[in-house]
Design a protein around this motif. Structure first.
Motif, mmCIF file in Angstrom:
data_model
loop_
_atom_site.group_PDB
_atom_site.id
_atom_site.type_symbol
_atom_site.label_atom_id
_atom_site.label_comp_id
_atom_site.label_asym_id
_atom_site.label_seq_id
_atom_site.Cartn_x
_atom_site.Cartn_y
_atom_site.Cartn_z
ATOM 1 N N HIS A 237 7.782 -6.734 1.864
ATOM 2 C CA HIS A 237 6.936 -6.722 0.667
ATOM 3 C C HIS A 237 6.009 -5.522 0.614
ATOM 4 O O HIS A 237 5.346 -5.288 -0.376
ATOM 5 C CB HIS A 237 6.144 -8.028 0.563
ATOM 6 C CG HIS A 237 4.967 -8.093 1.487
ATOM 7 N ND1 HIS A 237 5.039 -8.663 2.725
ATOM 8 C CD2 HIS A 237 3.700 -7.655 1.349
ATOM 9 C CE1 HIS A 237 3.862 -8.590 3.321
ATOM 10 N NE2 HIS A 237 3.033 -7.966 2.508
ATOM 11 N N GLU A 238 5.988 -4.773 1.683
ATOM 12 C CA GLU A 238 5.120 -3.605 1.684
ATOM 13 C C GLU A 238 5.825 -2.365 1.148
ATOM 14 O O GLU A 238 5.324 -1.267 1.263
ATOM 15 C CB GLU A 238 4.605 -3.355 3.107
ATOM 16 C CG GLU A 238 3.767 -4.496 3.629
ATOM 17 C CD GLU A 238 3.405 -4.341 5.095
ATOM 18 O OE1 GLU A 238 2.511 -3.542 5.390
ATOM 19 O OE2 GLU A 238 4.046 -5.001 5.930
ATOM 20 N N LYS B 42 0.308 -2.614 14.353
ATOM 21 C CA LYS B 42 0.005 -1.341 13.701
ATOM 22 C C LYS B 42 -1.021 -1.573 12.605
ATOM 23 O O LYS B 42 -1.078 -2.629 11.993
ATOM 24 C CB LYS B 42 1.294 -0.769 13.102
ATOM 25 C CG LYS B 42 2.292 -0.386 14.163
ATOM 26 C CD LYS B 42 2.391 1.130 14.263
ATOM 27 C CE LYS B 42 3.016 1.564 15.561
ATOM 28 N NZ LYS B 42 4.301 0.977 15.824
ATOM 29 N N PRO C 290 0.807 -1.203 0.000
ATOM 30 C CA PRO C 290 0.000 0.000 0.000
ATOM 31 C C PRO C 290 0.851 1.269 0.000
ATOM 32 O O PRO C 290 0.346 2.358 -0.212
ATOM 33 C CB PRO C 290 -0.786 -0.118 1.300
ATOM 34 C CG PRO C 290 0.020 -1.028 2.172
ATOM 35 C CD PRO C 290 0.770 -1.924 1.261
ATOM 36 N N GLN D 104 -1.225 -0.521 9.661
ATOM 37 C CA GLN D 104 -0.761 -0.736 8.303
ATOM 38 C C GLN D 104 0.054 -2.010 8.167
ATOM 39 O O GLN D 104 0.138 -2.584 7.100
ATOM 40 C CB GLN D 104 0.126 0.432 7.897
ATOM 41 C CG GLN D 104 -0.683 1.628 7.448
ATOM 42 C CD GLN D 104 0.069 2.379 6.393
ATOM 43 O OE1 GLN D 104 1.253 2.630 6.567
ATOM 44 N NE2 GLN D 104 -0.581 2.737 5.316
ATOM 45 N N SER D 105 0.648 -2.421 9.280
ATOM 46 C CA SER D 105 1.563 -3.544 9.169
ATOM 47 C C SER D 105 0.822 -4.783 8.697
ATOM 48 O O SER D 105 -0.156 -5.217 9.281
ATOM 49 C CB SER D 105 2.189 -3.817 10.527
ATOM 50 O OG SER D 105 3.045 -4.905 10.398
ATOM 51 N N GLN D 106 1.306 -5.348 7.645
ATOM 52 C CA GLN D 106 0.630 -6.448 6.994
ATOM 53 C C GLN D 106 1.540 -7.661 6.961
ATOM 54 O O GLN D 106 2.173 -7.936 5.961
ATOM 55 C CB GLN D 106 0.300 -6.032 5.564
ATOM 56 C CG GLN D 106 -1.083 -5.503 5.419
ATOM 57 C CD GLN D 106 -2.075 -6.631 5.351
ATOM 58 O OE1 GLN D 106 -1.893 -7.554 4.585
ATOM 59 N NE2 GLN D 106 -3.105 -6.593 6.155
ATOM 60 N N GLY D 107 1.621 -8.348 8.084
ATOM 61 C CA GLY D 107 2.457 -9.541 8.100
ATOM 62 C C GLY D 107 1.927 -10.546 7.103
ATOM 63 O O GLY D 107 0.749 -10.526 6.767
ATOM 64 N N PRO D 108 2.786 -11.438 6.635
ATOM 65 C CA PRO D 108 2.329 -12.463 5.699
ATOM 66 C C PRO D 108 1.249 -13.318 6.342
ATOM 67 O O PRO D 108 0.337 -13.783 5.685
ATOM 68 C CB PRO D 108 3.583 -13.294 5.437
ATOM 69 C CG PRO D 108 4.723 -12.522 5.975
ATOM 70 C CD PRO D 108 4.191 -11.555 6.964
ATOM 71 N N SER E 26 7.813 -1.261 11.586
ATOM 72 C CA SER E 26 7.135 -2.518 11.869
ATOM 73 C C SER E 26 6.575 -3.177 10.611
ATOM 74 O O SER E 26 5.861 -4.157 10.698
ATOM 75 C CB SER E 26 6.000 -2.278 12.859
ATOM 76 O OG SER E 26 5.101 -1.362 12.294
ATOM 77 N N ARG E 27 6.914 -2.618 9.469
ATOM 78 C CA ARG E 27 6.404 -3.215 8.236
ATOM 79 C C ARG E 27 7.293 -4.356 7.747
ATOM 80 O O ARG E 27 8.416 -4.515 8.188
ATOM 81 C CB ARG E 27 6.349 -2.166 7.141
ATOM 82 C CG ARG E 27 5.238 -1.172 7.305
ATOM 83 C CD ARG E 27 5.128 -0.448 6.008
ATOM 84 N NE ARG E 27 4.143 0.605 6.044
ATOM 85 C CZ ARG E 27 3.842 1.321 4.976
ATOM 86 N NH1 ARG E 27 4.488 1.097 3.842
ATOM 87 N NH2 ARG E 27 2.933 2.252 5.046
ATOM 88 N N TYR E 28 6.744 -5.079 6.803
ATOM 89 C CA TYR E 28 7.507 -6.163 6.185
ATOM 90 C C TYR E 28 8.013 -5.708 4.814
ATOM 91 O O TYR E 28 7.413 -4.822 4.188
ATOM 92 C CB TYR E 28 6.633 -7.399 6.017
ATOM 93 C CG TYR E 28 6.362 -8.094 7.328
ATOM 94 C CD1 TYR E 28 7.220 -9.078 7.791
ATOM 95 C CD2 TYR E 28 5.278 -7.727 8.112
ATOM 96 C CE1 TYR E 28 6.996 -9.705 8.991
ATOM 97 C CE2 TYR E 28 5.044 -8.347 9.328
ATOM 98 C CZ TYR E 28 5.911 -9.338 9.769
ATOM 99 O OH TYR E 28 5.685 -9.951 10.963
#
Ligand SMILES: Nc1ncnc2c1ncn2[C@@H]1O[C@H](COP(=O)(O)OP(=O)(O)OP(=O)(O)O)[C@@H](O)[C@H]1O
Ligand SMILES: Nc1ncnc2c1ncn2[C@@H]1O[C@H](COP(=O)(O)OP(=O)(O)OP(=O)(O)O)[C@@H](O)[C@H]1O
Ligand SMILES: [Mg+2]
Ligand SMILES: [Mg+2]
Lengths: 695, 323, 564, 330
Positions: free
Chosen positions: A589-590, B11, A294, B13-17, A585-587
């Protein structure tokens, strides 16, 4: 530069009798409950014998258009609307049997990845013969004969028809694809990035081959590429796509020199060329396109840019960030703010004046002929000769020559400060051999032992590196170039302590680090000082770990910091590379490709190393993103006084970025020296050859 | 899995797999239905004593033999349909006359206990071995492949058949009943001894390909230790195949356990067991299919639900198979 | 069982629980040919589908009811049981009569009939019979009955006997004289009254030295009966054809109706039964001589009249099924009495299949035994009497908290039976520990002297239908654990047994033993459970099928094919 | 390729050797005394000792194992319980004191049954499994796909003993729609042979085909999106032909491997199927041997089962190598 592809429509107007006619094409994919529209209302015509370039950043929908023209989309998951007609036959909505008759016969495609596109289970000859026999109804023998003929035509000995794809090199595979596509002399050929994965030299061979064949059969070509250089050399007209929309279209030469749309201009300027003034900041007009996360969007690039500027120039980030740039579509604003940040001395106010930067960027196209580099001249010759035989007027040459005009302008207008900015550092080291090498390898040999066979005998080892000596001085950037497989990565890995040398010595700061690959403690110590940035920003980040975890790993290893301290440092690092610390804290792939590479750089910076080994850090990236990353690296280098070993196969990038250059071939260094020497007056034949091949 | 999930402080927005897989899973109607069935089964199994108390029967009393009129002299239920009545909702067992409903409930406990415990051991052993061997390669890898090949070639069922009396006579004092836990333990041990092989092999391949990925190289470059690489870099990347494997292994173990009990070497009387119920059911099938239908259908539904769940988990975790 | 013994298959079958003893026939009875089976016709092939192959075909190794029964097809003995209308009569087979005793039972003389011959036409001589009996001394023949070695040498057991004579390898056995080719004279150190019955055992079959192939003889013995073995693929198939040298006029027992017998082994009995009862495939022409009707289809077969008439049921010879108590471990007779009262006979029979498996027993010996009298020392209702059991337990000096019940895990039924017992014992306040044991290991496990098992259930039979082999062979305290498995020890009984051993007269001996039985049973060393019945089945096309009243399974020698 | 074949063969041999050792150790370590069992309940101590000696059980385990291996390679002479020497020819798997036969003979007698059963079931697995997998993959997402997938899911979840009994009762004994299951040697007439095995084939095939079908569906779905399939269609090949020629080829490797494993397992004896249908194959032999504590036969059948798994897995690897030039020419 001479136009490689023959005649075609000289003027930009749409041809009268198109072999491929696309109207209001829209393609959308459904899956997982959401719909992605990859192409919005695209219209264009392709005239008989014409070469049309379709350019755009990654993910802009180019391949989608090509596949739609072939009617190859998976009907269950794809909605195609509008109209596509091939030689008058409508494809959209037609039954598969009708389209099948056209495919391979009237319209053929060279797919993006030749290795994946060829069946690993069938000999290449059989695959070509099959394409022929489906449409001609010829027998086996005739099919074989035709396949042999085509292979011969693309320069592969017919005796190799029984070999399998994995036994061929990348360039040869691409030629097999071309042979297969052209075996039925189709009216339309869609060539999807036919040269992207290839070496400059091979790339050139493939393009020339395409041109020749096209000439023979009069096939119209839709050439899909993101490489403006390729378009310049080959196309009559070009279309520029972005996010599925047509941004601009027109005759290639016009667009290249005088694009109306800022996006087109940015696209054209973002890649450094052999004529770009080394060390200048590259314009970054737009952010990375293809993004599954996103976070994608023009705003990011813009924000990033401004953060960099803040970091570099010590100015508050407030001026360039915020909603403004995002609202502006992330085009003008970014270029401006970045430029301003880069030049540091100039007022931010001329943000609107992307002009100078873009003009400077325009250099690449034009200068290629003009600089008078001997190789450039040579390169043009054979093609020109080939075309001289044909009916085509030598119109292309003048057209490009005309394009050369801006050269002067660009050189003139190029901000002098940019060149100077690099100088203090460059001059110090560039003047002579650097006195104290921070890292050096002496007579390095690396062999990859063959596997032990059944009878205990070892197969012959691969001698990846055979006697390489290099030195990276403190604060210096050494560029390492060479074709694929020449041993660049291996050398880099030895320096980073990941690969054990077979022979020769490796020193860092005077200390022998040859055993680092097998001695964990030594490697740990070394990794405080030497860090790696990898080619593929996605592959080098663990997809299952958050950015925070990724960036703090080196801190865990090397410092006794507590969790909170590590987090603070990670946030600081993200700021340093122009990312929002809130993204910790994002991964991976984001993030977009460029952002991911920034994360990789942040990780490398974390232990405050003295040397960064960057193994093709930008070659997987889009031109625009590549520019962002290169800019960032340059800024950091200056700011932190880092030394860099910069590995790349792209001569232009190396020239743009490095103080000294070493050219490798087959495991040996054929030439090394200060950048200007190597590029201006190459000593080794191989270097000359490489330079000549660069488009 | 919990580590990645962390529901609370996540969070927005945080989108873990994992989160995205969860979202995909939630959209899969079949998968959700299967999950519901599985959860229901687990719940029923957990609360079996409570339910049995409410219902007023237990799985071990020989009601049919104690109450005249329930069983014929031949041991078949007198009432039609396997003796279904207000007292015995699912009828009574031919011969001993135990209550089928409570037997089913407790039988599910048996199946689930064996399956979950075996799978837990399988998961731990499989992951540990798969990760280590995949990462180390070389000699360890060869030894591993060898052992795996040998174990794969061993006819498990035969081994179980042959070994269960061995275990019984080796470890059980002649003066004592074989403790139920020992039956469970030996079953679980044998299932686990062979069950880890496929998982470890899959993981080994996965890890070998992961090892070639640059992020491992990156971790090494950063100076990370082996432990760090295996536990923090590799482990989080393999839980998807592990999860899929586990969900599909559960019905496998349940089936195998039932087959063993069917052959007479699984869990012994008087511990209720579906496989033994089916075996008994097949004996009286021609007279009264009811007693076969209950455990047969229960096992079918249970295994089906788990298989469906496994499919759904795989689909959710693997974007390629998305429909 | 109310219905286990009705007329089936055209032949009367004995009912279990009925008094049915074998009488001794006369020399006249011993003359052939055998009384015809009503409705029998010649020709055709009888297919026999049994679960397992016979573990032995060597006549001196055969030691099981159905093995005896089937081996009558090809093997002949000195004497044999003639069955007419379901009633057995012991008559001379190879011998002209059941034997002539003299010298107070110490000498027995047999004369072979004229015209008895081997399958190759050579006459059967007394030497052949003697050689056969000599073989029972040899190593490798431990599996068979041990009576000949013991009786002929006057030894306590076989081990002692073979020390005196070790088989044909030791040369001639003096105790048997063969004055001429047709006469046999047995000389026993002690009086023996049961020789006619022993002479009917398979051990008393002739064997020809030149045909004795050692272990090979166990696979394919040489025939003397109406059929000869043409092929025997072990554990797979056994094919018999008519023996042209067998003469019906010499044989009062056997028939030669069918052309061939084809045995197949290995098919699960449920499949065979379904095939046979439904008449599908080869079913109509198939019969079993060994397997019982599987419980799975019993009820269905009872319901369907067409299938019902294909069942062949009857008393299983002199077999009884009892709950054995290891007296050396459960020493207190009060405890044993308590077990007698709490034993849930009815529930136990219910899980075994109900009334068809047999009638409740109150005596130690089977009604099929000569001289049997009904008695019921401690009457109790079939469902058991827990109160009574508790009373006795209360009286017991050391009341056991827990007892161990060992059983063979041959089928799940055994597990269920164990559960029934557990339930009943629990009600009386005793925890019953159950020990499932592999069938192969059961005997050696349970009968070891110090084996830690208190209880087991098993089906046993006397070796022939007189009481002579019951008490003397199992209840004397001097016997080893294999014979006296329950370790019963009562000095008075020992003394009486020794006295009885000296009795030469069969009738007298039988009466004395039957009387002694009550004395023994006062101690409740075992709890009688069932006089067992069997239910087997035949195809629609098979005639003459009836349970042999002595051997307890379908008598093969009477079978014929209805329409070949 | 020859090198590959050799290497694979050596590996297989090593695995088999390990399995002989494991099986031997495990089963001979079992508590039941084989001598006691062979001798019978009436043997006294002396006789048991004699039997133990003739069975060679009085020697150390290692020596017994060495003897066993020697017998396997060169054959040997074994004493029967009573000391009669029995000749046990080259791949000697020992002598069964329960069956009174060399184990190899006992296996040889039953092997035709197992071979017939396994062969037919494999055919069903391949045809039914690959067929439904293919059909479902080609129509993915449609009702037909869901139906076929449901069908295979039921197949993968149903118990063979449940299905076998039910079908046998319904189709054979009640209605006579199917011939009675049983084994008639092929030599006696292929008709009777096939008729007797029809139902076992179908049931065993169906249950195993389910797994195969599921794997082939997912494999095909995965391969379907490969670039080379698209290329084939780009040449003008129809979807079905492209999938048959390219997708199937690409999806084949794991399927072949699964088939190898299944074939290995089937040829080693399908215990439950044989039990359910009353067929006297190797599986039944093995189960009976276990029940009767017939150790030589147990070890022999375990070895046989392992042998087939090892051989078929190795064969599958070779087929994969042959199918995939990348492996073959590497
Ligand atoms: N099969 C598909 N399903 C869903 N989305 C797709 C599919 N194929 C392409 N897309 C999306 O459509 C957009 C356009 O993709 P396309 O492959 O045409 O880009 P491209 O311009 O060829 O890029 P590249 O230069 O990287 O090849 C992208 O956002 C991509 O993610
Ligand atoms: N682990 C390895 N085992 C065997 N051979 C290897 C290994 N790594 C590299 N090589 C071989 O060593 C040679 C040099 O490889 P290297 O990766 O250094 O090339 P490169 O110049 O980085 O090429 P590219 O531009 O394609 O990245 C190649 O021929 C390669 O095939
Ligand atoms: Mg593309
Ligand atoms: Mg490289």
């Amino acid at each position: 530069m001479t136009e490689v592809f023959g005649p075609g429509a000289v003027s930009g107007g749409p041809p009268s009798d198109p072999v491929l006619r696309v109207r209001d094409l829209a393609v959308s994919f459904t899956g997982r409950g959401r719909t992605v529209t990859a192409v919005h209302g695209l219209s264009f015509d392709l005239a008989r014998g014409e070469v049309l370039g379709l350019v755009g950043e990654s993910g802009s929908g180019k391949s989608t258009v090509g596949l739609a023209a072939m009617g190859l989309h998976d009907a269950a998951r794809t909605r195609v609307s509008g109209s596509i007609s091939v030689g008058g036959t409508e494809i959209v909505g037609a039954p598969d049997s009708a389209v099948r008759a056209l495919r391979g016969a009237r319209i053929a495609m060279v797919f993006q990845d030749a290795l994946a596109a060829l069946s690993p289970f069938h000999p290449v000859g059989a695959q070509i013969a099959e394409a022929y026999r489906i449409h001609s109804g010829a027998g086996r023998a005739a099919g074989r004969a035709r396949a042999a003929e085509m292979l011969d035509r693309v320069g592969i000995p017919a005796t190799r028809a029984r070999d399998y794809p994995h036994q061929f090199s990348g360039g040869m595979r691409q030629r097999v694809m071309i042979a297969m596509a052209l075996v039925n002399a189709p009216d339309v050929l869609i060539a999807d990035e036919p040269t992207t994965a290839l070496d400059a030299r091979v790339q050139r061979q493939v393009l020339s081959l395409l041109a020749e064949l096209r000439e023979e059969s009069g096939t119209a070509v839709l050439l899909i590429t993101h490489d403006v250089g390729v378009v310049a050399g080959t196309c009559d007209r070009m279309l520029v796509m972005r996010n599925g929309h047509l941004v601009e279209s027109g005759p290639a030469d016009t667009l290249l020199t005088n694009a109306q749309h800022p996006y087109t201009r940015a696209l054209i300027d973002a890649a450094p060329t052999l004529e770009t003034v080394p060390g200048v900041r590259l314009p970054v007009a737009f952010a990375a396109g293809p993004d599954d996360g996103p976070a994608a969007g023009g705003g990011v690039g813009c924000g990033a840019g401004s953060l960099v500027s803040a970091a570099t120039a010590g100015r508050p980030a407030a001026d360039a960030g915020g909603a403004g740039p995002a609202a502006a579509g992330g085009v003008g604003c970014d270029a401006g703010s970045l430029l301003s940040a880069a030049t540091a001395g100039r007022p931010t106010a001329d943000a609107g004046g992307a002009g100078p930067a873009l003009a400077g960027g325009a250099v690449p196209v034009a200068v290629s002929v003009d600089t008078g580099l001997p190789p450039a001249g040579h390169r043009a010759l054979p093609v020109a000769a080939g075309k001289g035989a044909g009916p085509s007027p030598a119109g292309a040459g003048p057209a490009l020559a005309g394009g050369a005009v801006p050269v002067a302008v660009s050189v003139d207008t190029g901000p002098p400060s940019a060149g100077h900015r690099v100088l203090p550092v460059a001059a110090a080291k560039g003047a002579g051999p650097s006195p104290a090498g921070l890292a050096e390898v002496i007579d390095l040999h690396v062999e990859f032992g063959g596997r032990r066979t059944l009878w205990g005998r070892r197969s012959r080892p691969v001698r990846a590196v055979r006697g390489v000596s290099l030195r990276v001085g403190a604060g210096e950037t050494l560029g390492l170039v060479g074709e694929s497989g020449s041993g660049k990565s291996t050398t880099a890995r030895v320096l980073a302590g990941l690969q054990r040398p077979t022979a020769g010595s490796v020193r860092f700061d005077g200390r022998d680090i040859g055993r680092a690959a097998v001695d964990t403690r030594l490697r740990r110590e070394l990794s405080r000082e030497v860090q790696l940035v990898f080619q593929d920003p996605y592959a080098s980040l663990n997809p299952r770990r958050t950015v925070e975890e990724i960036v703090t790993t080196p801190l865990r290893v090397h410092t006794g910091m507590g969790a909170a301290a590590r987090r603070d440092r990670a946030a600081e690092l993200l700021g340093q590379v122009g990312l929002d610390p809130a993204h910790l804290s994002r991964y991976p792939h984001e993030f977009s490709g460029g952002q991911r590479q920034r994360i990789g750089i942040a990780r490398a910076l974390a232990p405050r190393p003295r040397l960064i080994v960057a193994d093709e850090p930008v070659s997987a990236l889009d031109v625009s993103v590549q520019a962002q990353v290169l800019n960032l690296l340059m800024d950091l280098r200056d700011e932190l006084g880092l030394s860099l070993l910069f590995v790349s196969h792209d001569l232009a990038v190396v020239r743009h970025f490095c103080d000294r250059v070493a050219v490798m071939r087959a495991g040996t260094v054929v030439e090394s020296g200060p950048r200007d020497e190597v590029f201006g007056d190459p000593k080794a034949d191989y270097t000359r050859e490489l330079l000549a091949a660069a488009l | 899995m919990a580590e990645v999930h962390g529901e609370g402080p996540r969070k927005r927005q945080s989108q873990g797999p994992f989160a995205s897989a969860c979202r995909a899973f939630r959209r899969d109607m079949t998968g959700m239905a299967a999950l519901a069935v599985v959860l229901l089964c687990a719940l029923l199994a957990l609360t079996a004593p409570l339910l049995a108390a409410l219902y007023g029967k237990n799985p071990t009393d020989h009601y049919g033999q104690q109450t005249p009129g329930l069983l014929s002299p031949e041991g078949l239920p007198v009432l039609p349909n396997g003796g279904i009545s207000a007292d015995h909702w699912f009828g009574i067992e031919p011969g001993l006359g135990r209550d089928v409903f409570t037997q089913l409930l407790y039988g599910m406990r048996t199946s689930l206990l064996v399956a979950f415990a075996s799978v837990a051991v399988i998961a731990v052993v499989g992951v540990a071995l798969g990760l280590t061997v995949g990462y180390l390669g070389g000699l360890a890898d060869r030894a591993f492949t060898f052992v795996c090949n040998a174990l794969l070639a061993f006819p498990t069922l035969l081994l179980l058949l042959a070994l269960s009396p061995v275990i019984r006579s080796r470890f059980v004092d002649p003066g004592e009943n074989e403790p139920a836990w020992m039956q469970f333990a030996s079953l679980i041990a044998v299932f686990a001894a062979f069950g880890w092989v496929p998982l470890a092999m899959v993981l080994r391949t996965t890890v070998r390909s992961l090892r070639e990925r640059e992020f491992i190289e990156a971790a090494r470059a950063v100076g990370a230790s082996r432990r760090h690489i295996v536990l923090r870099e590799l482990l989080p990347n393999v839980w998807a195949p592990v999860l899929v494997h586990i969900t599909l292994a559960v019905p496998g173990v349940v089936t195998a356990e039932a087959a063993l009990s069917f052959l007479g070497v699984g869990i012994n009387e008087p511990v209720p067991d579906w496989g033994r119920m089916i075996s008994r059911g097949s004996e009286v099938f021609y007279d009264d299919p009811t007693y076969l239908v209950f455990p047969g259908v229960a096992l079918l539904v249970f295994v089906l639900a788990f298989n469906l769940l496994g499919d759904a988990v795989r689909d959710a975790l693997d974007p390629r198979t998305a429909r | 069982g109310a219905d286990a013994g009705e007329k089936q298959g055209g032949t009367a079958a004995a009912r279990s629980g009925q008094r049915l003893t074998a009488t001794l026939g006369t020399a006249d009875d011993s003359r052939g040919p055998a009384p015809a089976v009503p409705g029998a016709r010649r020709g055709g092939t009888v297919k026999v589908a049994n679960l397992k192959d016979y573990s032995h075909l060597d006549p001196q190794k055969i030691y099981a009811g159905e093995g005896y029964s089937t081996s009558l097809l090809w093997g002949r003995q000195l004497t044999q049981y003639q069955v007419v209308d379901g009633k057995p009569k012991l008559v001379g087979d190879l011998a002209t009569d059941t034997g002539t005793p003299s010298d107070g039972g110490r000498t027995w003389t047999y004369r072979l009939k004229d015209g008895v011959a081997w399958e190759d036409g050579q006459p059967i001589t007394s030497e052949h019979v003697k050689y056969g009996i000599e073989r029972t001394f040899a190593p490798g023949f431990e599996l068979g009955p041990t009576y000949w070695p013991e009786w002929l040498t006057g030894s306590e057991d076989r081990t002692a006997a073979v020390k005196k004579y070790g088989g044909p390898g030791d040369g001639d056995l003096d105790a048997i004289e063969t004055p001429d080719a047709q006469t046999l004279v047995f000389r026993f150190p002690r009086p023996q009254s049961d020789v006619p019955y022993m002479a009917a055992q398979s051990s008393s079959s002739p064997v020809r030295k030149d045909k004795d192939t050692g272990t090979g003889y166990d696979v394919k013995p040489f025939a003397t009966g109406p059929y000869k073995i043409v092929e025997h693929r072990q554990n797979q198939s056994l094919t018999l054809e008519r023996n042209p040298h067998w003469k019906p006029e010499t044989d009062p027992i056997r028939h030669q109706y069918a052309d061939r017998f084809e045995f197949t082994f290995g098919k699960k009995i449920l499949n065979t039964a379904q095939e046979v009862l439904s008449g599908r495939g080869d079913g109509a022409g198939t019969v079993t001589t060994k397997s019982e009707l599987p419980p799975e289809i019993y009820a269905e077969a009872r319901r369907d009249p067409g299938k019902r008439e294909l069942l062949v049921a009857g008393s299983q010879g002199a077999y009884t099924n009892d709950l054995y108590i290891k007296n050396s471990r459960v020493t207190d007779p009060e405890v044993r009495k308590a077990i007698h009262y709490l034993f849930p006979r009815e529930q136990a029979r219910q899980v075994l299949g109900g009334p068809r498996v047999g009638d409740f027993a109150t005596t130690l010996s089977s009604p099929a035994v000569v001289g049997w009298k009904k008695y019921d020392l401690y009457p109790v209702r079939p469902a058991g009497d827990i109160e009574k059991a508790k009373e006795h337990l209360a009286r017991a000096k050391d009341r056991p908290r827990s007892l161990t019940y060992a059983y063979e895990t041959e089928s799940p039924q055994d597990d269920r039976l164990a559960q029934v017992l557990v339930d009943a014992f629990a009600k009386a306040g005793i925890q019953l520990v159950t020990k499932p044991l592999e069938p192969a290991a059961f005997t050696s496990e349970v009968f070891r002297g110090d084996a830690p098992y208190d209880l087991w259930i098993s089906t046993n039979s006397v070796d022939w239908p007189t009481p002579s082999t019951l008490l003397p062979d199992s209840y004397h305290s001097k016997l080893d654990a294999l014979a006296n498995g329950i370790r019963y020890a009562n000095p008075a009984v020992d003394k009486e047994l020794e006295r009885i051993a000296g009795i030469g007269d069969a009738r007298q001996k039988a009466d004395a033993l039957i009387d002694l039985e009550r004395t023994v049973m006062k101690d409740v060393p075992v709890v009688p459970f069932l006089y067992t019945s069997v239910t087997q089945f035949r195809g629609k096309n098979i005639g003459g099928a009836a349970i042999h009243p002595i051997y307890g399974s379908i008598a093969a020698a009477d079978l014929y094919v209805k329409k070949p | 390729m020859t090198g590959y074949v050799l290497r694979r063969a050596l590996q297989a041999a090593a695995v088999l050797l390990a399995i002989t050792a494991a099986a031997f150790g495990l089963f001979y370590a079992a508590p039941a005394d084989p001598a006691l069992i062979a001798c019978g309940p009436k043997c006294d101590t002396g006789q048991v000792e004699a039997v133990r000696h003739s069975m060679g059980l009085d020697q150390p385990l290692a020596e017994q194992y060495a003897d066993y291996l020697r017998g396997l390679l060169t054959g040997r002479t074994i004493d029967d319980v009573d000391g009669t020497p029995i000749d046990c020819a080259a791949p000697c798997l020992g002598y069964s004191y329960t069956l009174h036969q060399p184990v190899l003979d006992a296996i040889g007698d039953r092997f035709p049954v197992t071979l017939s059963l396994a062969g037919g079931a494999l055919a069903v697995i391949v045809v039914l499994g690959a067929g439904t997998g293919f059909a479902a993959a080609l129509r993915r997402g449609t009702a037909a796909d869901r139906l076929l997938s449901g069908f295979t899911l039921v197949g993968a979840s149903v118990q063979i003993y449940f299905l076998g009994y039910a079908l046998q009762y319904l189709l054979v004994y009640s209605t006579g729609l199917f011939p009675v299951p049983g084994y008639a040697p092929f030599a006696d007439g292929p008709g009777a042979w096939a008729a007797g095995l029809l139902l076992p084939w179908l049931v065993l095939g169906f249950v195993n085909a389910a797994v195969f079908a599921r794997l082939s569906r997912s494999q095909l779905l995965e391969t379907m999106h490969e670039g080379y399939v698209r290329t084939a269609r780009g040449k003008g090949l129809g979807a079905t032909r492209a999938h048959l020629k390219y997708t199937a080829r690409g999806a084949a490797a794991p399927l072949v491997q699964l088939l190898g494993l299944e074939a290995g397992a089937l040829f080693g004896g399908a215990f439950i199927t044989e039990t359910v249908f009353g067929l006297g194959g190797v599986g039944k032999l093995a189960v009976d041997a276990v029940v009767q504590n017939d150790l030589p036969t147990v070890v022999g059948t375990v070895l046989l089962a392992a042998f087939f798994v090892v051989v078929f897995v190795a064969l599958a690897d070779l087929v994969v190598a042959w199918l995939d030039p990348r492996v073959r020419l590497a």
